[in-house]
Write an enzyme that holds these catalytic residues in place. Structure first.
Site, PDB file in Angstrom:
ATOM      1  N   SER A  92     -20.161 -30.297  55.483  1.00 16.72           N
ATOM      2  CA  SER A  92     -21.464 -29.722  55.785  1.00 16.72           C
ATOM      3  C   SER A  92     -22.127 -30.490  56.921  1.00 16.72           C
ATOM      4  CB  SER A  92     -22.336 -29.691  54.524  1.00 16.72           C
ATOM      5  OG  SER A  92     -23.540 -28.981  54.744  1.00 16.72           O
ATOM      6  N   HIS A 195     -25.079 -22.631  53.412  1.00 19.81           N
ATOM      7  CA  HIS A 195     -23.770 -22.026  53.685  1.00 19.81           C
ATOM      8  C   HIS A 195     -23.637 -20.638  53.076  1.00 19.81           C
ATOM      9  CE1 HIS A 195     -22.668 -25.820  55.415  1.00 19.81           C
ATOM     10  NE2 HIS A 195     -23.008 -26.440  54.305  1.00 19.81           N
TER      11      HIS A 195
END
Length: 394
Positions: A92, A195
């Site tokens: 991430s 996400h």
């Protein structure tokens, strides 16, 4: 072979930065990155409580800044890292840390980008109450089917029996009430459904900034958390950083690529622990180290000596980077109708790599005249291996 990995949001804990401030130069460098980010990262890393550093706009610059400065304790001169580390990857927001460490963007660019990323994601999170929950255990297919039924997104597929579900708070409550068989559901301390499509507004913001940023091609293999492929072009790395905000993280595929490379050692930079935990379960036989405090630096430097190797990153640097086209993954080469002496345009597909999972196009980011094929039809290649040498178009 050695890989360095950079953690994502949720890895931060109150006070984790405090012991690092004892290292010479760490406080000054962290203060500088805090000035670039427009916040007091030292105070957030030493004094702020868990609720404060849970805020996306705070957590992300704090994690990236801590990772970048701690790397200097291992490699005082960045070129040392390029020469000895086989690959880098980030989970991430940690992918921004990895991109800066590989020389794609500067530390200052990374801090501006992550500052705006955190702000944009926080704003997107405020539109609808959303969150994330870890699903541990259970049959993988059944877990994914349950998430699909509830309208949840598998935002992180982390391997080792861990999937992170993301969606509205109501959807997550339904998952907790009726989890998949033999699975546990644990709510995560994050501020939104990262996400996922809920982050689409942040993608638009970051795309505008990315168009104004300069990049360099990676000086070490960068494993993309979108699909586990090795990415070399600086522009492609930046483009993926933008899209990553609303795309799932496939850390399971990243770890598989590390195994394909033959990695024997893995070091996680601060705030460390999460990615090492996953690697211990999914990468048996690989030595791991979570760099949690300066007390771990000596062990990390020992691992660098034992697992790193001079020239480990040569696949990215044995020639000027704009003259190499590399394989994005492990597999067999299928060469397109491109011969020595041909001139190809930027972005042209020159080959394909076939794996058991998929087939990947290999493109020439800069274009140019073909000087030499470094592989033959059907040859097996490893992630990041050069396959074609080009002379740039003048």
């Amino acid at each position: 072979m050695l890989v360095i990995v950079c953690p994502g949001q949720g890895s931060q804990t109150p006070g984790f930065l405090a012991p690092w401030l004892e290292l010479p130069g760490f406080r000054d460098r962290m203060g500088w990155l805090g000035a670039v980010a427009g916040m007091d990262l030292i105070a957030h890393g030493t004094e702020s409580d868990a609720e404060t550093i849970k805020d996306t706009a705070v957590a992300q610059p704090l994690i990236v800044g801590a990772g970048l400065i701690s790397l200097l304790a291992l490699f005082e001169h960045p070129a040392d890292g390029f020469r000895t580390v086989a690959a880098g990857a980030g989970h991430s927001v940690g992918e921004i840390t990895a991109a800066a460490a590989a020389g794609v963007i500067s530390a200052e660019q990374a801090m501006v980008f992550v500052r705006e990323r955190g702000r944009a994601m926080a704003a997107a999170s405020a539109v609808t109450p959303t969150g994330m929950s870890a699903v541990l255990g259970g049959d993988p297919d059944e877990v994914l089917a349950t998430l699909d039924t509830l309208g949840l997104t598998p935002a992180n597929v982390n391997g080792a029996g861990q999937v992170v579900a993301a969606g509205t708070l109501e959807q997550l409550e339904a998952l907790k009430a009726s989890p998949p068989a033999k699975a546990r559901v644990i709510p995560l301390q994050v501020a939104g459904a990262f996400h996922t499509s809920h982050m689409a507004p942040a993608v638009e913001v970051l795309a505008g900034y990315a168009r104004a940023m300069s990049t360099h091609d990676a000086r070490a293999r960068l494993i993309s958390n979108a699909d586990g492929t090795v990415v070399h072009s600086g522009r492609e790395v930046l483009s993926r950083l933008v899209r990553q905000v609303s795309n799932p993280v496939r850390w399971d595929l990243c770890m598989q690529t590390m195994l394909d490379l033959g990695v024997t050692g893995l070091i996680e930079v601060p705030p460390a622990g999460t990615l090492v935990g996953l690697a211990k379960r999914a990468m048996p036989g690989v030595e791991t180290l979570a760099l949690k405090t300066p007390d771990d630096v000596q062990a990390a430097q020992r691992m660098i000596r034992e697992h790193g190797s001079t020239g480990a990153g040569d696949s990215q640097s044995q020639s000027p980077t704009w003259r190499l086209v590399i394989a994005p993954s492990k597999g067999a080469v299928q060469i397109e109708s491109v011969a020595v002496g041909d001139t190809i345009e930027p972005g042209a597909v020159v080959a394909r790599i076939s794996t058991l999972r998929d087939t990947y196009d290999v493109t020439a980011p800069h274009g140019g005249q073909v000087i030499e094929w470094l592989v033959e039809e059907g040859d097996p290649v490893s992630p990041g291996q050069p396959i074609l040498r080009l002379h740039p178009i003048s």
